[in-house]
Scaffold this motif. Structure first.
Motif, PDB file in Angstrom:
ATOM      1  N   ILE A 107      64.881 -11.125   8.365  1.00 35.52           N
ATOM      2  CA  ILE A 107      66.259 -10.809   7.972  1.00 35.52           C
ATOM      3  C   ILE A 107      66.405  -9.312   7.708  1.00 35.52           C
ATOM      4  O   ILE A 107      67.370  -8.685   8.102  1.00 35.52           O
ATOM      5  CB  ILE A 107      66.649 -11.609   6.717  1.00 35.52           C
TER       6      ILE A 107
ATOM      7  N   LEU B 253      66.798  -7.562  10.775  1.00 40.76           N
ATOM      8  CA  LEU B 253      68.141  -7.778  11.308  1.00 40.76           C
ATOM      9  C   LEU B 253      69.136  -6.839  10.634  1.00 40.76           C
ATOM     10  O   LEU B 253      69.944  -6.173  11.283  1.00 40.76           O
ATOM     11  CB  LEU B 253      68.549  -9.236  11.063  1.00 40.76           C
TER      12      LEU B 253
ATOM     13  N   VAL C 246      78.987 -20.674   1.471  1.00 37.87           N
ATOM     14  CA  VAL C 246      77.736 -20.453   2.207  1.00 37.87           C
ATOM     15  C   VAL C 246      76.582 -20.506   1.233  1.00 37.87           C
ATOM     16  O   VAL C 246      76.589 -19.815   0.213  1.00 37.87           O
ATOM     17  CB  VAL C 246      77.760 -19.086   2.922  1.00 37.87           C
TER      18      VAL C 246
ATOM     19  N   GLN D 283      73.237 -20.198   2.154  1.00 32.94           N
ATOM     20  CA  GLN D 283      72.113 -19.334   2.529  1.00 32.94           C
ATOM     21  C   GLN D 283      72.346 -17.926   1.993  1.00 32.94           C
ATOM     22  O   GLN D 283      73.162 -17.170   2.522  1.00 32.94           O
ATOM     23  CB  GLN D 283      72.010 -19.319   4.053  1.00 32.94           C
TER      24      GLN D 283
ATOM     25  N   GLN E 241      70.781 -14.996   1.869  1.00 33.69           N
ATOM     26  CA  GLN E 241      70.591 -13.758   2.628  1.00 33.69           C
ATOM     27  C   GLN E 241      71.678 -13.571   3.685  1.00 33.69           C
ATOM     28  O   GLN E 241      72.184 -12.476   3.897  1.00 33.69           O
ATOM     29  CB  GLN E 241      69.209 -13.748   3.272  1.00 33.69           C
ATOM     30  N   TYR E 242      72.045 -14.662   4.305  1.00 29.39           N
ATOM     31  CA  TYR E 242      73.112 -14.602   5.303  1.00 29.39           C
ATOM     32  C   TYR E 242      74.423 -14.156   4.638  1.00 29.39           C
ATOM     33  O   TYR E 242      75.164 -13.324   5.156  1.00 29.39           O
ATOM     34  CB  TYR E 242      73.288 -15.971   5.953  1.00 29.39           C
ATOM     35  N   LYS E 243      74.652 -14.701   3.461  1.00 31.38           N
ATOM     36  CA  LYS E 243      75.853 -14.361   2.704  1.00 31.38           C
ATOM     37  C   LYS E 243      75.919 -12.861   2.413  1.00 31.38           C
ATOM     38  O   LYS E 243      76.927 -12.202   2.614  1.00 31.38           O
ATOM     39  CB  LYS E 243      75.799 -15.153   1.399  1.00 31.38           C
ATOM     40  N   LYS E 244      74.777 -12.340   1.961  1.00 26.19           N
ATOM     41  CA  LYS E 244      74.716 -10.899   1.644  1.00 26.19           C
ATOM     42  C   LYS E 244      74.965 -10.060   2.888  1.00 26.19           C
ATOM     43  O   LYS E 244      75.656  -9.040   2.854  1.00 26.19           O
ATOM     44  CB  LYS E 244      73.323 -10.550   1.073  1.00 26.19           C
ATOM     45  N   LEU E 245      74.369 -10.530   3.998  1.00 34.21           N
ATOM     46  CA  LEU E 245      74.503  -9.785   5.246  1.00 34.21           C
ATOM     47  C   LEU E 245      75.977  -9.692   5.670  1.00 34.21           C
ATOM     48  O   LEU E 245      76.492  -8.610   5.948  1.00 34.21           O
ATOM     49  CB  LEU E 245      73.683 -10.469   6.336  1.00 34.21           C
ATOM     50  N   VAL E 246      76.646 -10.838   5.660  1.00 33.41           N
ATOM     51  CA  VAL E 246      78.051 -10.858   6.046  1.00 33.41           C
ATOM     52  C   VAL E 246      78.853  -9.954   5.127  1.00 33.41           C
ATOM     53  O   VAL E 246      79.668  -9.128   5.563  1.00 33.41           O
ATOM     54  CB  VAL E 246      78.609 -12.303   5.991  1.00 33.41           C
TER      55      VAL E 246
END
Lengths: 586, 298
Positions: A2, A5, B99, B101, B103-108
């Protein structure tokens, strides 16, 4: 994973940002270059002998002050200029040191601002607060009048008489008193005017001659010729699918020059209007002594109809008026025709030659259907050196001397440091300097004159000597009897010189070789009382209407509504004032 | 006990002091300049010497067709921005909150947050590239056989464009406040709701939104304070004479009056007018907020 990414995304973002930055900053930088070249013809003068003091240090025009005199100035600087050597600054560079050593003039820069809009804002604020530095160059007569009216300016009438050099006075005289009138308020001289070459206001057609040759077309002379030629360029896809026939003004440009901005309007449609005998934006005498505003005339309306049709048929740039920069299009060699003053080919489109070494841009006048070349004439100059009322007499003298020095020594400075760094630089050039240079340079090319013939101290044509020495290295005409030069006749290795000679010998060729059939001056180049309050509104109305008609967003019939509105919203009142001033002058 | 409390208060006053000094120097003192609106201001004579002309400047302003148009444009653009800048970040925050997840949340969140930091000067050139004659949108239109359109010169869509791009630029940033408010909701409420047999929609509707109500109202009221600021940077960088009719706002108009035309008095009058209207609007919205949401700042 991640983290990687995120890193990738961030890098992409940064790349995007930097791309955006670079495309964003491209416009101002290219504009900046062009601005300097427009009112400065000496960018590339090479360094000659260091100084020429001595011979005249006794006379008041070039006297050395017994004690150092501090001159506080505000200065416009180019954010993209990188010619100052490390350690030097706006306040401490070869020009200021030259002034300090030879004249005991100590330049102190109170503030700087990026040239253009930024600088104008700063000037505007300085005037509003009544806090002018000792010396300041302003780029619009409105500022000068505003400051004079507010009693902020030094009355230099007597000082100028005593301390201006002969060269400066000669140049002033070459304008038949127009420069003096321009620099005065209520009959007193309150500023040093800028005097630019007349041809800065002569608009001609710039066209890709190599495209014409490829298509076996003659040089277009009238508007209908231009129409056919532009169509041919587009149909034959001379620059691919995106070929633009005629490029027009961008979002900061103007469809035509006006009495307030009478020179250096690049990408406008001035020659189109002139060929229709229309002079929008100018105050005209209708022949009976009555003043009319040129935009309101029937001829302007007819020209607008023509331009609207051209736009509809795709001959004019579809993005007219909304583009960030029309110059980019020309430099990318996507356009076949544009209009502008002499320097707009050569100085103005340097990158175009870099991108296509065979881009054979040529300049021609546009004739009316009955074969007349009408031109509109500009005002003397548009910038002014202001001297604050609070300045001491010595400081006022020093500023006049700085101007003398600039005029005398501009040709011999080492201009590898941009001459824009000269403090309070306000160009003074004889009105016919470009035509003079054109004539004399041809003499040298033909071997009828020798560069040393031009080594005349105090010559008001101050750049000719340096140009005369350089021209043979840059221009090598294939045919000396034919004055029409092509791009192949130029050596581009000294690009600055190339740009200068291309502008002079090709861009200025129409005005230097052909006498216009009609020269149109505006009745006034200044604002009247009511204009100060109401002109912004009227100008907005005009800009909006003209662009909308050309772009077909409004029918041509809206022109009549515009005329009515314009008159009702103060136009009639202003016309009466202009008339009154005009009657007084007669 | 009493003395201790007194000390604490002094402390607070001391902390407020720099702010007050700043406010006085940079907000109160310059207000003297307002008198220019009632004068024929002459820089040489200054504020004390210039001639008084009463309400003449205001009368002239009201005569101009422009002023009405400009006020209407300003109101439409900024109310559009206020509403959408509340709604879109709210919806975005609610969705993102679902959401799981992390890490995905932070990324978005990070990605949508970024445009906030790019200035309008740069943003405008991106927008112009997208909507330009040969920009992305027209290229896509071309795939469907549609003629390219000059979006930047079309007064009928300029306002939408201004509002839309503003929301695009700032919704990620505005969502932060909602996300913060969401984390402060007591999880017990959700647990109780789950036990009561609610689904996700019902939990959002009956728990999350009522809990967010005061935040929404607060942001709305704060937004109303800016209702006459439709965004100088943005409009100035995007507009051109073709879209004056729908795009010219008070700030850009005052800028042209004052700084490019040197009509200092008139520009001051327009600025003062703007402030007075803003003041009235803030007062009204404040009363309304108290009435309907029982929310008070003071």
């Amino acid at each position: 994973m991640i983290k990687k990414l995120i890193a990738v995304v961030l890098v992409c973002m940064l790349a995007l940002v930097s791309v955006a930055c670079s495309s964003g900053s491209k416009t101002p930088s290219s504009d900046a270059n062009e601005n300097t070249s427009s009112n400065n013809e000496s960018e590339s003068t090479p360094s000659e002998n260091g100084s020429s003091e001595g011979e005249s240090s006794g006379e008041p025009a070039f006297m050395k002050f017994p004690k150092p005199v501090d001159v506080h100035i505000g200065m416009s600087v180019s954010p993209v200029d990188k010619t100052l050597p490390p350690g030097d600054s706006a306040q401490d560079n070869q020009y200021t040191r030259y002034l300090r050593e030879n004249f005991n003039i100590n330049v102190i820069v109170d503030w700087t601002a990026a040239e253009g809009e930024n600088y104008n804002q700063k000037v505007s604020l300085a005037i509003a607060s009544g806090d002018l530095p000792d010396g300041l160059v302003v780029n619009d007569r409105t500022y000068m009048v505003r400051a004079a009216k507010s009693g902020l300016l030094y009355d230099i009438t007597d000082l100028f008489e005593k301390y201006a050099s002969k060269q400066v006075k000669d140049i002033m005289a070459s304008t038949q008193g127009r420069a003096m009138e321009n620099a005065s308020y209520n009959g007193r001289m309150v500023s040093l005017p800028n005097i630019t070459v007349d041809t800065d206001g002569i608009y001609v057609m710039m066209i890709r001659k190599d495209w014409l040759d490829k298509l076996n077309l003659p040089v277009p002379k009238t508007l209908s010729d231009i129409e056919k030629t532009a169509k041919a360029f587009i149909e034959n896809k001379m620059a691919g699918d995106n070929t633009i026939g005629i490029i027009g003004p961008d979002k900061n440009g103007h469809p035509y020059s006006t009495f307030l901005l009478s020179s250096n309007n690049r990408f406008g449609f001035d020659p189109v209007f002139q060929a229709m005998d229309a002079y929008p934006g100018y105050w005209l005498d209708d022949g009976t002594g009555k003043v009319v505003y040129g935009t309101l005339t029937e001829n302007t309306k007819k020209t607008l109809e023509l331009l609207a049709r051209w736009y509809k048929e795709g001959i004019i740039d579809p993005e007219l008026g909304t583009r960030d920069s029309s110059a980019e299009v020309v430099n990318a060699n996507q356009a076949g025709i544009f209009f502008g003053p002499w320097w707009s080919i050569g100085y103005g489109n340097g990158d175009s030659f870099k991108n296509d070494p065979n881009a054979n841009w040529q300049a021609y006048p546009v004739y009316s259907d009955d074969g007349k070349w009408n031109v509109r004439m500009k005002t003397v100059g548009t910038s002014y050196t202001l001297i604050s009322k609070k300045a001491s007499e010595d400081v006022a003298k020093a500023i006049i001397i700085m101007n003398n020095v600039l005029v005398r020594d501009e040709g011999i400075f080492d201009t590898s440091v941009a001459i824009g760094w000269y403090p309070l630089r306000n160009v003074m050039a004889p009105a016919d300097e470009c035509e003079y240079e054109y004539r004399e340079l041809w003499k040298i090319l033909r071997g009828q004159a020798d560069p040393e013939d031009y080594n005349i101290p105090g010559n008001p044509y101050k750049l000719i000597y340096a140009d005369a020495k350089a021209i043979r290295n840059v221009v090598k005409p294939a045919d000396l009897n034919n004055e029409v030069l092509n791009i192949q006749d130029f050596d581009k290795s000294d690009f600055g010189k190339f740009q200068r000679f291309y502008s002079l010998l090709i861009g200025n060729r129409p005005y230097a070789t052909i006498t216009p059939d009609k020269k149109v001056y505006s009745v006034t180049y200044n604002q009247t009382e009511t204009m100060e309050r109401k002109w912004a509104n009227l100008q907005k109305l005009e800009d909006e209407t003209i662009l909308k008609i050309i772009l077909g967003q409004e029918p041509i019939s809206s022109f009549d509504k515009f005329v009515e509105k314009w008159k009702a919203q103060g136009g009639d009142e202003i016309t009466a004032e202009v008339q009154a001033e005009y009657d007084k002058k007669k | 006990m009493k003395g201790k409390r007194g000390n604490v208060e002094k402390h607070y006053y001391l902390m407020v002091l720099p702010g007050l000094v700043w406010l006085f120097l940079f907000s109160i003192v310059p207000m003297v300049g307002i008198v220019m609106a009632f004068q024929d201001y002459n820089p040489g004579l200054g504020i004390f010497g210039s001639e008084w002309i009463g309400l003449e400047n205001f009368r002239y302003l009201m005569q101009l067709d422009d002023s009405k148009q400009v006020i209407i444009n300003t109101l439409i653009i900024s109310s559009g921005k206020i509403v959408l800048n509340l709604l879109i970040p709210l919806i975005f925050a609610l969705l993102l909150n679902e959401v799981t997840q992390l890490q995905y949340k932070k990324l978005v969140q990070t990605i949508v947050y970024l445009p906030h930091f790019i200035s309008w000067v740069i943003m405008a050139s991106i927008v112009i590239n997208i909507f330009g004659y040969r920009g992305a949108i027209n290229t896509i239109r071309g795939w469907f056989g549609l003629e390219p359109r000059l979006f930047m010169a079309d007064p009928s869509i300029f306002r939408q464009l201004v509002i839309g791009t503003d929301v695009w630029k700032s919704f990620g940033f505005n969502a932060v406040i909602f996300l913060a408010a969401l984390t402060s909701i007591n999880p017990n409420l959700y647990e109780a709701a789950t036990i009561d047999g609610t689904n996700r929609w019902q939990r959002t509707w009956y728990v999350t939104l009522p809990e967010l109500k005061s935040t929404i109202v607060l942001l709305g009221v704060l937004g109303l304070g800016n209702i006459l600021n439709a965004g100088f940077d943005q409009v100035y960088n995007l507009y051109n004479p073709l879209v004056y009719s729908t795009g010219d706002i008070l700030d850009t108009w005052i800028y042209r009056l004052g700084l490019t035309n040197l009509q200092f008095s008139l520009a001051t009058a327009a600025g003062l007018f703007k402030s007075v209207v803003s003041f009235v609007l803030i007062t009204i919205s404040y009363v309304l907020a108290y009435k309907f949401a029982d929310y008070k700042i003071f």
